[in-house]
Write a protein that holds these residues in place. Structure first.
Motif, mmCIF file in Angstrom:
data_model
loop_
_atom_site.group_PDB
_atom_site.id
_atom_site.type_symbol
_atom_site.label_atom_id
_atom_site.label_comp_id
_atom_site.label_asym_id
_atom_site.label_seq_id
_atom_site.Cartn_x
_atom_site.Cartn_y
_atom_site.Cartn_z
ATOM 1 N N UNK A 16 0.832 -1.203 0.000
ATOM 2 C CA UNK A 16 0.000 0.000 0.000
ATOM 3 C C UNK A 16 0.862 1.247 0.000
ATOM 4 N N UNK A 17 0.465 2.194 -0.809
ATOM 5 C CA UNK A 17 1.129 3.497 -0.839
ATOM 6 C C UNK A 17 0.129 4.603 -0.475
ATOM 7 N N UNK A 18 -1.059 4.558 -1.086
ATOM 8 C CA UNK A 18 -2.063 5.598 -0.874
ATOM 9 C C UNK A 18 -3.255 5.033 -0.112
ATOM 10 N N UNK A 19 -3.628 5.737 0.959
ATOM 11 C CA UNK A 19 -4.758 5.350 1.808
ATOM 12 C C UNK A 19 -5.748 6.500 1.845
ATOM 13 N N UNK A 20 -7.003 6.217 1.535
ATOM 14 C CA UNK A 20 -8.073 7.193 1.744
ATOM 15 C C UNK A 20 -8.764 6.824 3.049
ATOM 16 N N UNK A 21 -9.101 7.831 3.838
ATOM 17 C CA UNK A 21 -9.726 7.610 5.139
ATOM 18 C C UNK A 21 -11.155 8.124 5.085
ATOM 19 N N UNK A 22 -12.101 7.188 5.008
ATOM 20 C CA UNK A 22 -13.519 7.528 4.960
ATOM 21 C C UNK A 22 -14.010 7.763 6.384
ATOM 22 N N UNK A 41 2.601 9.352 9.370
ATOM 23 C CA UNK A 41 3.954 9.363 9.931
ATOM 24 C C UNK A 41 4.747 8.113 9.547
ATOM 25 N N UNK A 42 4.022 7.017 9.240
ATOM 26 C CA UNK A 42 4.676 5.771 8.826
ATOM 27 C C UNK A 42 5.036 5.779 7.340
ATOM 28 N N UNK A 43 4.741 6.896 6.650
ATOM 29 C CA UNK A 43 5.175 7.053 5.274
ATOM 30 C C UNK A 43 4.119 6.836 4.206
ATOM 31 N N UNK A 44 2.881 6.593 4.607
ATOM 32 C CA UNK A 44 1.814 6.432 3.624
ATOM 33 C C UNK A 44 1.294 7.797 3.173
ATOM 34 N N UNK A 45 0.783 7.863 1.954
ATOM 35 C CA UNK A 45 0.059 9.044 1.475
ATOM 36 C C UNK A 45 -1.363 8.882 1.978
ATOM 37 N N UNK A 46 -1.824 9.810 2.799
ATOM 38 C CA UNK A 46 -3.145 9.708 3.414
ATOM 39 C C UNK A 46 -4.035 10.819 2.891
ATOM 40 N N UNK A 47 -5.202 10.446 2.401
ATOM 41 C CA UNK A 47 -6.189 11.389 1.863
ATOM 42 C C UNK A 47 -7.452 11.298 2.708
ATOM 43 N N UNK A 48 -7.919 12.415 3.217
ATOM 44 C CA UNK A 48 -9.098 12.472 4.077
ATOM 45 C C UNK A 48 -10.374 12.624 3.258
ATOM 46 N N UNK A 49 -11.418 11.894 3.681
ATOM 47 C CA UNK A 49 -12.732 11.972 3.048
ATOM 48 C C UNK A 49 -13.780 12.155 4.140
ATOM 49 N N UNK A 80 -8.718 1.719 1.280
ATOM 50 C CA UNK A 80 -9.728 2.596 1.859
ATOM 51 C C UNK A 80 -9.889 2.185 3.306
ATOM 52 N N UNK A 81 -9.535 3.061 4.227
ATOM 53 C CA UNK A 81 -9.618 2.824 5.668
ATOM 54 C C UNK A 81 -10.935 3.438 6.142
ATOM 55 N N UNK A 82 -11.853 2.611 6.634
ATOM 56 C CA UNK A 82 -13.215 3.063 6.918
ATOM 57 C C UNK A 82 -13.454 3.266 8.411
ATOM 58 N N UNK A 83 -13.855 4.489 8.742
ATOM 59 C CA UNK A 83 -14.236 4.871 10.096
ATOM 60 C C UNK A 83 -15.694 5.337 10.072
ATOM 61 N N UNK A 84 -16.593 4.446 9.739
ATOM 62 C CA UNK A 84 -18.033 4.736 9.682
ATOM 63 C C UNK A 84 -18.764 3.604 10.391
ATOM 64 N N UNK A 85 -19.839 3.943 11.063
ATOM 65 C CA UNK A 85 -20.625 2.925 11.750
ATOM 66 C C UNK A 85 -21.246 1.977 10.718
ATOM 67 N N UNK A 86 -21.427 0.705 11.097
ATOM 68 C CA UNK A 86 -21.939 -0.293 10.159
ATOM 69 C C UNK A 86 -23.241 0.100 9.461
ATOM 70 N N UNK A 87 -24.129 0.780 10.156
ATOM 71 C CA UNK A 87 -25.419 1.128 9.542
ATOM 72 C C UNK A 87 -25.286 2.121 8.386
ATOM 73 N N UNK A 88 -24.138 2.769 8.239
ATOM 74 C CA UNK A 88 -23.925 3.716 7.149
ATOM 75 C C UNK A 88 -23.156 3.120 5.967
ATOM 76 N N UNK A 89 -22.646 1.919 6.107
ATOM 77 C CA UNK A 89 -21.746 1.360 5.102
ATOM 78 C C UNK A 89 -22.400 1.135 3.743
ATOM 79 N N UNK A 90 -23.589 0.573 3.715
ATOM 80 C CA UNK A 90 -24.222 0.283 2.428
ATOM 81 C C UNK A 90 -24.428 1.544 1.597
#
Length: 146
Positions: A16-22, A41-49, A80-90
């Motif tokens: 992994x190089x690029x991570x989007x944070x939902x 800080x660990x060297x990944x490209x992080x994009x906020x969503x 894609x790193x997901x920080x959303x409650x399960x009821x919102x995922x669909x």
């Protein structure tokens, strides 16, 4: 289906190089802030969503309101790193399928069978109920070099 075994998790994080944070957040006390901080800080490209913070600078880039606003072609997003409650995922399935990340990683405590099946059926690797920060540390992965 369970999450991938350790060798596969290690490979996912190593390639992994690029991570989007939902669901990215600006509060340093929230996992949706300190986990991406660690990954950046660990060297990944992080994009906020997150539409709440769209337009703000987060992790060296401007936060966007939707995954489709990242400007990436399908398959260009590694994780894609997901920080959303399960009821919102669909509700996010259409934009996830439009961007088609290689991996969708649901953070600790987040599981949703139908969501995971839908993404796996589309050829996307799904990791459920795991923390990227904790797994990166546990697996002893080094900082990524640019």
């Amino acid at each position: 289906m369970s999450s991938p075994p350790d060798p596969e998790l290690r490979e996912i994080l190593a390639r992994t190089r690029t991570i989007a944070v939902l669901g990215a957040h600006t509060d340093p006390n929230k996992p949706a802030c300190y986990v991406p901080d660690y990954l950046h800080d660990a060297g990944y490209i992080v994009r906020a969503v997150n539409p709440v913070f769209a337009g703000r600078r987060m992790w060296d880039a401007t936060c966007v309101g939707a995954l489709t606003d990242l400007g990436l072609a399908p398959g260009e997003l590694d994780l894609l790193d997901v920080f959303r409650r399960p009821e919102f995922l669909l509700g996010h399935v259409p934009e996830i399928l439009a961007v088609k990340p290689k991996v969708v990683w649901l953070q600790l405590g987040i599981r949703h069978g139908e969501f995971a099946r839908t993404l796996r059926d589309a050829g996307i690797v799904v990791v459920e109920d795991r923390c990227t920060l904790a797994e990166h540390r546990r697996l002893g992965l080094p900082r990524r070099e640019a």
